[in-house]
Design a protein around this motif. Structure first.
Motif, PDB file in Angstrom:
ATOM      1  N   PHE A   1      10.153   8.080  -6.426  1.00 27.54           N
ATOM      2  CA  PHE A   1       8.909   7.307  -6.400  1.00 27.54           C
ATOM      3  C   PHE A   1       9.081   5.936  -5.739  1.00 27.54           C
ATOM      4  O   PHE A   1       8.101   5.291  -5.394  1.00 27.54           O
ATOM      5  CB  PHE A   1       8.381   7.143  -7.834  1.00 27.54           C
ATOM      6  N   ASN A   2      10.320   5.507  -5.574  1.00 19.10           N
ATOM      7  CA  ASN A   2      10.567   4.221  -4.907  1.00 19.10           C
ATOM      8  C   ASN A   2      10.375   4.304  -3.399  1.00 19.10           C
ATOM      9  O   ASN A   2      10.555   3.309  -2.698  1.00 19.10           O
ATOM     10  CB  ASN A   2      11.978   3.725  -5.237  1.00 19.10           C
TER      11      ASN A   2
ATOM     12  N   MET B   1      11.862   9.299  13.405  1.00 20.00           N
ATOM     13  CA  MET B   1      11.256   8.051  13.863  1.00 20.00           C
ATOM     14  C   MET B   1      11.588   6.846  12.965  1.00 20.00           C
ATOM     15  O   MET B   1      11.980   5.782  13.466  1.00 20.00           O
ATOM     16  CB  MET B   1       9.740   8.199  13.992  1.00 20.00           C
ATOM     17  N   PRO B   2      11.456   6.958  11.630  1.00 24.23           N
ATOM     18  CA  PRO B   2      11.819   5.805  10.795  1.00 24.23           C
ATOM     19  C   PRO B   2      13.287   5.410  10.958  1.00 24.23           C
ATOM     20  O   PRO B   2      13.612   4.222  10.980  1.00 24.23           O
ATOM     21  CB  PRO B   2      11.533   6.287   9.369  1.00 24.23           C
ATOM     22  N   ILE B   3      14.163   6.383  11.086  1.00 23.15           N
ATOM     23  CA  ILE B   3      15.586   6.104  11.266  1.00 23.15           C
ATOM     24  C   ILE B   3      15.827   5.430  12.607  1.00 23.15           C
ATOM     25  O   ILE B   3      16.608   4.479  12.717  1.00 23.15           O
ATOM     26  CB  ILE B   3      16.399   7.409  11.150  1.00 23.15           C
TER      27      ILE B   3
ATOM     28  N   THR C   1       5.992   1.291   5.074  1.00 21.42           N
ATOM     29  CA  THR C   1       6.887   0.339   5.738  1.00 21.42           C
ATOM     30  C   THR C   1       6.734   0.477   7.245  1.00 21.42           C
ATOM     31  O   THR C   1       6.218   1.488   7.744  1.00 21.42           O
ATOM     32  CB  THR C   1       8.362   0.579   5.354  1.00 21.42           C
ATOM     33  N   HIS C   2       7.197  -0.547   7.945  1.00 18.92           N
ATOM     34  CA  HIS C   2       7.141  -0.487   9.411  1.00 18.92           C
ATOM     35  C   HIS C   2       7.948   0.699   9.924  1.00 18.92           C
ATOM     36  O   HIS C   2       7.557   1.359  10.899  1.00 18.92           O
ATOM     37  CB  HIS C   2       7.682  -1.789   9.991  1.00 18.92           C
TER      38      HIS C   2
ATOM     39  N   TYR D   1       0.832  -1.200   0.000  1.00 18.53           N
ATOM     40  CA  TYR D   1       0.000   0.000   0.000  1.00 18.53           C
ATOM     41  C   TYR D   1       0.873   1.260   0.000  1.00 18.53           C
ATOM     42  O   TYR D   1       1.968   1.271   0.565  1.00 18.53           O
ATOM     43  CB  TYR D   1      -0.922   0.015   1.221  1.00 18.53           C
ATOM     44  N   VAL D   2       0.356   2.291  -0.622  1.00 10.65           N
ATOM     45  CA  VAL D   2       1.040   3.588  -0.642  1.00 10.65           C
ATOM     46  C   VAL D   2       0.858   4.265   0.706  1.00 10.65           C
ATOM     47  O   VAL D   2      -0.252   4.283   1.266  1.00 10.65           O
ATOM     48  CB  VAL D   2       0.479   4.477  -1.764  1.00 10.65           C
ATOM     49  N   CYS D   3       1.948   4.806   1.240  1.00 10.66           N
ATOM     50  CA  CYS D   3       1.888   5.617   2.454  1.00 10.66           C
ATOM     51  C   CYS D   3       1.530   7.047   2.036  1.00 10.66           C
ATOM     52  O   CYS D   3       2.268   7.676   1.257  1.00 10.66           O
ATOM     53  CB  CYS D   3       3.234   5.582   3.168  1.00 10.66           C
ATOM     54  N   LEU D   4       0.421   7.556   2.532  1.00  5.38           N
ATOM     55  CA  LEU D   4      -0.021   8.895   2.124  1.00  5.38           C
ATOM     56  C   LEU D   4       0.947   9.984   2.574  1.00  5.38           C
ATOM     57  O   LEU D   4       1.128  10.993   1.881  1.00  5.38           O
ATOM     58  CB  LEU D   4      -1.421   9.166   2.672  1.00  5.38           C
TER      59      LEU D   4
END
Length: 737
Positions: A185-186, A391-393, A191-192, A131-134
């Motif tokens: 676009f990649n 946060m993702p990092i 993602t978690h 799914y695309v993350c908005l």
């Protein structure tokens, strides 16, 4: 051929509101002259489908576990889908591939709703990265202004904007791959690491959250094996705050696992711990960039070079850059030239006799764990735990630190510790040797119904090997249903009289020369129209290179020249082409019709000896005084051989050649293996292959309809024994002395 609604005079077929104690009471639905046959003239009753229908009804009704091997043409989807609908239970159906989820939803479930008087809801649920993350979408679209005069990138941004206005599901697969493969676009997938969960400003519109909400309310949820395994791994676990995780799927009453032969490998991959050195370099670089921005803000606020804030930022920046260098050094230790199949399995990081550089790697990983942990803590103090960009990092650093600790400690004997080098970089992993105990506790605990089905699960006419690998109780006998297709009159199995031995040191070249000669003879008879399956990339490349130098009367296609979907579409369209492939082409290839009249296999597909998990399993069997070859290698080979040969007959109108160009099929295990495979008369005479094609060529007039339960063309049907569903007449076997 598209299904049509049943005639108004008969209406749709009523289904009972529950499963009766005697499943045979519902035979009238699928039996000869029954409800479906009277409403749809294209339906062909099959004893195998009826037996599977009864067994699925029984298992779901009694909250039992069953294993059903159903050969090609059984109509297994309808045989398990109807019991799921009749049960009125919450059902999860898991498939091996994402595209099969969509096929079930758009084809088979649609068929049931058209022909049966029933009311149920269904939905497709995929993993979060589908799914695309908005939030990521908005970030990417903000870069549109910087596209400047690049017309290709501007066109991609415009196409993406139009997609956002029209999409209902928000799936990554809806966006053309030519767009997704290029930055930025990649970065669109959810993602978690990049998910902010409830803190995300787009949470109420989130495509993933909407999909999960639909799954909670649906009667039937279509998932894939990876999502099912991820759910098992998460549900009931505790996070670092001690909270119990709820899982990714809603609670279900029964689970139907289609393409169940793929489940074990998916479980091994899902329960492995992996550390990509390339990803580690990337996350450290991204943190360094964030720290640069923080440093600029600190300077603008008047903080001097010796101020505590600037000093802290600079110290963390140096640490992040050092970790990049550590990851690069580790990559250099293991990096190999990619390209061989053996390397794709990786090698043991810690062999019994460790080399000096491996001891250094172990020590480096141990230091990496503590240094990454300190880096994450220090950065959290600067950015704050809720910083959207950090946060993702933070999540990625924590995961990398923990994986480095687990791999370097190597204190869990249930895992093997491997390294894989490829074009994409170097990946370290801890892989479980045996997933049977975990699956037995989490999935096959007899508290809920589980139905497992596939066309290829048995070995030597027994499900014991399959059951043992997955942790299914030995008392579960299951059901073996042969294909209703007439393999005996519509196929021939060719095994050459003699092939050179395959000793890699001395005879590999002789074997390749003989292989080329056999392929030339066979492809001349088949006029192309063949799928040639190899067990190793090196063999594939060598044989393809030799054929590329010849003047061929057919198109030569090779795995790797294009993506799999495009190659298969070209192969279907070009009725004189030959497709050479390995690994993934042994299964999931469905090419009914004139384009595929031969499946040719170079070697028996034994497990690769260098596969660390296979090595560990064989070692454990030897320690128990068991024969690892006969108990592990031969059953695994037999199942994969059936998968490869199973690419040939995909409809009752298909016919063609099966060929195994491996002299080892003549030895002690060969006859038993062949007895369990659906095939025609065996020959070692190339003239008999030629005569078979001369006989069959004029009779190929039927093309495969595209609806479940389709009738084969009219013709004689061989008598079948009720106990086994099939009786194959046997010609003299040239493999026996």
């Amino acid at each position: 051929m598209n299904s049509q609604p049943p005639p108004n005079s008969l209406g749709r077929i009523p289904l009972p509101p529950f499963i009766p104690q005697d499943p045979g009471e519902l035979d009238h639905i699928l039996m000869k002259g029954g409800e479906l046959a009277r409403r749809w003239e294209g339906f062909q009753p099959r004893p195998q489908q009826l037996r599977m229908f009864r067994e699925a009804l029984r298992a779901i009704g009694q909250n039992d576990i069953t294993v059903i091997e159903a050969g090609t043409g059984t109509g297994k989807t309808l045989a398990y889908l109807l019991p799921a609908v009749i049960s009125r239970k919450k059902i999860v159906i898991s498939t091996g591939l994402k595209n099969l989820q969509d096929q079930l939803d758009g084809k088979e479930i649609k068929f049931v709703k058209e022909y049966f008087d029933t009311s149920f809801t269904s939905t497709v649920l995929k993993g979060r990265e589908s799914y695309v993350c908005l939030r990521a979408f908005d970030t990417v679209m903000r870069r549109a202004k910087s596209a400047g005069s690049d017309p290709a990138k501007k066109a991609s941004f415009d196409e993406l904007a139009r997609w956002r206005m029209s999409t209902q599901l928000g799936e990554i697969g809806e966006i053309p791959s030519r767009i997704l493969k290029n930055p930025p676009f990649n970065l669109l997938a959810s993602t978690h690491e990049n998910c902010l969960n409830q803190k995300c400003p787009q949470n109420s519109q989130c495509f993933l959250q909407r999909a999960r909400a639909r799954a909670v309310s649906a009667d039937i949820v279509l998932v894939n094996h990876y999502l099912l395994m991820s759910d098992l791994g998460i549900k009931g676990s505790t996070d670092e705050d001690g909270k119990t995780a709820g899982g990714l799927l809603p609670d279900w009453d029964a689970c139907i696992i289609d393409e169940a032969h793929l489940l074990e490998q998916v479980a091994i991959k899902s329960f492995s711990q992996k550390l990509s050195l390339q990803d580690l370099q990337s996350v450290c670089y991204e943190l360094s960039q964030l720290l640069d921005g923080l440093l600029n803000l600190a300077v603008q606020a008047g903080n001097g070079p010796s101020s505590p804030r600037v000093t802290s930022i600079m110290s963390l920046k140096v640490t992040a850059e050092n970790q990049q260098e550590v990851a690069a050094r580790l990559s250099n230790v293991f990096q190999k030239a990619p390209g061989s199949e053996e390397q794709s399995f990786g090698e043991l990081i810690w062999p019994e006799r460790e080399k000096p550089e491996r001891r250094e790697v172990k020590q480096t990983l141990a230091r990496l764990h503590s240094e990454l942990k300190d880096l994450e803590r220090g950065a959290s103090a600067l950015f704050g735990a809720d910083d959207a960009e950090f946060m993702p990092i933070s999540k990625r650093l924590k995961a990398a630190s923990e994986t480095a600790r687990f791999i370097s400690a190597r204190n869990d004997p249930a895992y093997v510790y491997t390294v894989t080098a490829s074009e994409g970089g170097v990946e370290l992993a801890a892989m479980p040797i045996d997933v049977s105990g975990y699956l037995r506790d989490k999935l096959f605990n007899f508290t809920k119904a589980v139905v497992l089905t596939s066309a290829t699960m048995s070995s030597r006419k027994s499900l014991s090997y399959f059951n043992a690998q997955l942790g299914i109780d030995p008392g579960v006998k299951g059901l073996l249903l042969d294909s209703p297709f007439d393999f005996w009159s519509r196929t021939v199995l060719y095994v050459p009289k003699q092939m050179p031995p395959m000793d890699r040191q001395t005879n590999n070249e002789k074997f390749r020369e003989a292989l080329v000669e056999e392929l030339k003879k066979l492809l001349k008879i088949t006029r192309g129209r063949a799928l040639v399956l190899f067990t190793a990339y090196s063999q594939l490349n060598a044989i393809h290179e030799r054929f590329s130098r010849m003047r061929l009367p057919f198109t030569l296609l090779k795995q790797g020249e294009d993506d799999r979907t495009t190659l298969l579409e070209t192969f279907r369209r070009d009725e004189s082409s030959v497709l050479m492939g390995t690994s993934s082409f042994w299964q999931g290839v469905d090419v009914p019709g004139q384009s595929l009249c031969a499946v040719i296999i170079d070697k028996l597909p034994f497990p690769v000896p260098s596969d660390p998990v296979h090595q560990a399993r064989e070692r454990m069997l030897r320690q128990s005084n068991k024969d690892g070859f006969n108990e592990l290698s031969v059953p695994a080979m037999e199942i994969k051989l059936k998968q490869g040969l199973g690419r040939l007959i995909r409809s009752s109108g298909d016919w063609g050649l099966m060929a195994i160009l491996d002299s080892r099929i003549r030895n002690r295990y060969g006859p038993a293996v062949l007895q369990s495979i659906s095939h025609g008369p065996i020959t070692n005479d190339i003239e008999q292959v030629k005569q078979f094609f001369q006989k069959m060529e004029p009779h190929r007039t039927w093309t495969r309809p595209q609806t479940p339960g389709t009738a084969p063309p009219p013709g004689p049907v061989r008598p079948r024994t009720p106990e086994t569903d099939v009786t194959r007449p046997r010609a003299p076997d040239p493999l026996k002395p």
